[in-house]
Design an enzyme around this catalytic site. Structure first.
Site, PDB file in Angstrom:
ATOM      1  N   GLN A  72       0.855  -1.180   0.000  1.00  0.00           N
ATOM      2  CA  GLN A  72       0.000   0.000   0.000  1.00  0.00           C
ATOM      3  C   GLN A  72       0.899   1.240   0.000  1.00  0.00           C
ATOM      4  O   GLN A  72       1.588   1.523   0.973  1.00  0.00           O
ATOM      5  CB  GLN A  72      -0.908  -0.017   1.224  1.00  0.00           C
ATOM      6  CG  GLN A  72      -1.730  -1.294   1.351  1.00  0.00           C
ATOM      7  CD  GLN A  72      -2.814  -1.417   0.313  1.00  0.00           C
ATOM      8  OE1 GLN A  72      -3.824  -0.701   0.376  1.00  0.00           O
ATOM      9  NE2 GLN A  72      -2.647  -2.312  -0.632  1.00  0.00           N
ATOM     10  N   SER A 120     -12.079   2.369  -1.861  1.00  0.00           N
ATOM     11  CA  SER A 120     -12.406   3.166  -3.052  1.00  0.00           C
ATOM     12  C   SER A 120     -13.855   3.627  -3.089  1.00  0.00           C
ATOM     13  O   SER A 120     -14.447   3.763  -4.160  1.00  0.00           O
ATOM     14  CB  SER A 120     -12.059   2.381  -4.327  1.00  0.00           C
ATOM     15  OG  SER A 120     -10.688   2.062  -4.371  1.00  0.00           O
ATOM     16  N   GLY A 167     -11.764   2.185   4.522  1.00  0.00           N
ATOM     17  CA  GLY A 167     -10.799   1.437   3.728  1.00  0.00           C
ATOM     18  C   GLY A 167      -9.955   2.322   2.828  1.00  0.00           C
ATOM     19  O   GLY A 167     -10.194   3.523   2.667  1.00  0.00           O
ATOM     20  N   HIS A 168      -8.969   1.686   2.197  1.00  0.00           N
ATOM     21  CA  HIS A 168      -8.019   2.437   1.372  1.00  0.00           C
ATOM     22  C   HIS A 168      -8.700   3.086   0.172  1.00  0.00           C
ATOM     23  O   HIS A 168      -9.658   2.582  -0.383  1.00  0.00           O
ATOM     24  CB  HIS A 168      -6.849   1.551   0.926  1.00  0.00           C
ATOM     25  CG  HIS A 168      -7.225   0.360   0.104  1.00  0.00           C
ATOM     26  ND1 HIS A 168      -6.353  -0.663  -0.149  1.00  0.00           N
ATOM     27  CD2 HIS A 168      -8.365   0.013  -0.543  1.00  0.00           C
ATOM     28  CE1 HIS A 168      -6.929  -1.573  -0.901  1.00  0.00           C
ATOM     29  NE2 HIS A 168      -8.149  -1.174  -1.150  1.00  0.00           N
ATOM     30  N   ASN A 169      -8.166   4.250  -0.187  1.00  0.00           N
ATOM     31  CA  ASN A 169      -8.605   5.017  -1.369  1.00  0.00           C
ATOM     32  C   ASN A 169      -9.994   5.624  -1.226  1.00  0.00           C
ATOM     33  O   ASN A 169     -10.528   6.135  -2.218  1.00  0.00           O
ATOM     34  CB  ASN A 169      -8.570   4.171  -2.646  1.00  0.00           C
ATOM     35  CG  ASN A 169      -7.167   3.824  -3.099  1.00  0.00           C
ATOM     36  OD1 ASN A 169      -6.194   4.040  -2.379  1.00  0.00           O
ATOM     37  ND2 ASN A 169      -7.052   3.279  -4.287  1.00  0.00           N
TER      38      ASN A 169
END
EC number: 2.3.1.191
Length: 343
Positions: free
Chosen positions: A205, A266, A246-248
């Site tokens: 990441q 995302s 979560g990521h993004n």
């Protein structure tokens, strides 16, 4: 080349030829083995020195238009590879790209600790006992860091922030007047895994977390850093305890997220959105401006601006209520019929 991993958080490792890279990640060179590459990037933003990959045929148009110097693709996608790109063929393209990421980018470790005087803008900064400040940390005027908190290398903290005890912050840029309550985890790696013959492997990441001015983050809430781009929390958004982002994810301004809300990777959230407790949102979805997600809702599709959704799977509130009333009537009618049959 695009922005790439932030040099405050990630060390750039030596370049490799495509041939040497293929040997180390497990792939077959189709062409361009003597080309030199030095970084990884997604297909849309990759340039001449970057390695990109195709993991899903939905992204064939992005592959065809990519400026990547090298692409890792399955054999079935060779027809879409740009003519000028070096090519590594692999049946597990994403896993091979993940291995390449480790060869080019390395998180800067917490190997040294700064003093308060070295990190602080002035003597109005308060750092309580047990705090660890990594190399390159900067803390703005009037901010306070709680006991036993760890601020990782390169983190930038704005003015008049309050960070509680036992917080960890890494790979993050934090604005002014931000509050992080005890136990918050900011900038941990997002959940990403790629399939391989040996089982799933972690995808590095390489992004950041951006917390804009006035953001509040509750106790024991986790906000993952981006996979390559950034996780962004907009100005004046308020996040309750035990929330997972979560990521993004990109969350707009003035949003409210109640306890136990979970956003998958995302997710894009407009300004002024409200989430009730235990709301959950699937990955790569969009929640429109001023929408409302009811407590316990499970969102599996985009929500238009201004609408209120409820239930699992979540639906517009009026539709959900009509269906709930209909089900209640059906259940009541069957119960009455069964009772009459027993009389």
């Amino acid at each position: 080349m695009g922005r790439g991993p932030d040099a405050r958080f990630f060390e750039r490792l030596p370049s490799l030829t495509v041939g040497a890279l293929a040997e180390r990640i497990g792939g077959e060179i189709l062409r361009g083995g003597d080309r030199t590459v030095s970084a990884v990037a997604p297909l849309p933003t990759a340039s001449e020195g970057d390695v990109a990959f195709l993991g899903d045929r939905r992204f064939l148009p992005a592959l065809a238009e990519s400026g990547a110097g090298c692409v890792i693709v399955p054999a079935s996608a060779l027809e879409a590879v740009p003519a000028g790109a070096a090519v590594i063929v692999s049946p597990e393209a994403q896993a091979a790209w993940a291995r390449a990421s480790l060869l080019f980018h390395r998180p800067i470790p917490l190997s040294a600790s700064l003093t308060v005087e070295q990190a602080a803008e002035d003597d109005s900064v308060v750092v309580e006992p047990g705090v660890i400040l990594g190399d390159g940390v900067r803390i703005g005027r009037g901010s306070r860091i709680g006991a036993n908190t760890v601020i990782g290398p390169g983190v930038q903290i704005g003015r008049d922030c309050v960070i509680g005890s036992n917080v960890t912050v890494g790979f993050a840029l934090i604005g002014d007047r931000v509050r992080l309550l005890s136990g918050a985890r900011i900038g941990e790696p997002g959940f990403g895994a790629a399939g391989s013959r040996g089982g799933p492997i972690d995808v590095p990441q390489l992004g950041r977390v951006i917390l804009q001015d006035g953001v509040s983050v509750g106790a024991n809430t986790c906000i993952d850093r981006g996979a390559y781009d950034d996780t962004v929390i907009g100005e004046n958004t308020k996040i309750d305890n035990l929330v997972m982002i979560g990521h993004n994810c990109v969350i707009g301004r003035n949003c409210l997220l109640a306890a136990n809300t979970g956003l998958s990777g995302s997710v894009t959230v407009g300004d002024g959105v409200m989430f009730g407790g235990k709301a959950g949102v699937g990955d790569h979805l969009s929640i429109g401006e001023a929408a409302r997600v009811a407590a316990g809702a499970g969102v599996l599709q985009d929500i238009p601006a201004g609408e209120t959704w409820s239930g699992y799977p979540a639906k517009p509130l009026r539709q959900f209520l009509r269906e709930a009333v209909w089900l209640a009537k059906q259940a009541s009618g069957k119960a009455r019929a069964g009772k009459a049959g027993n009389d």
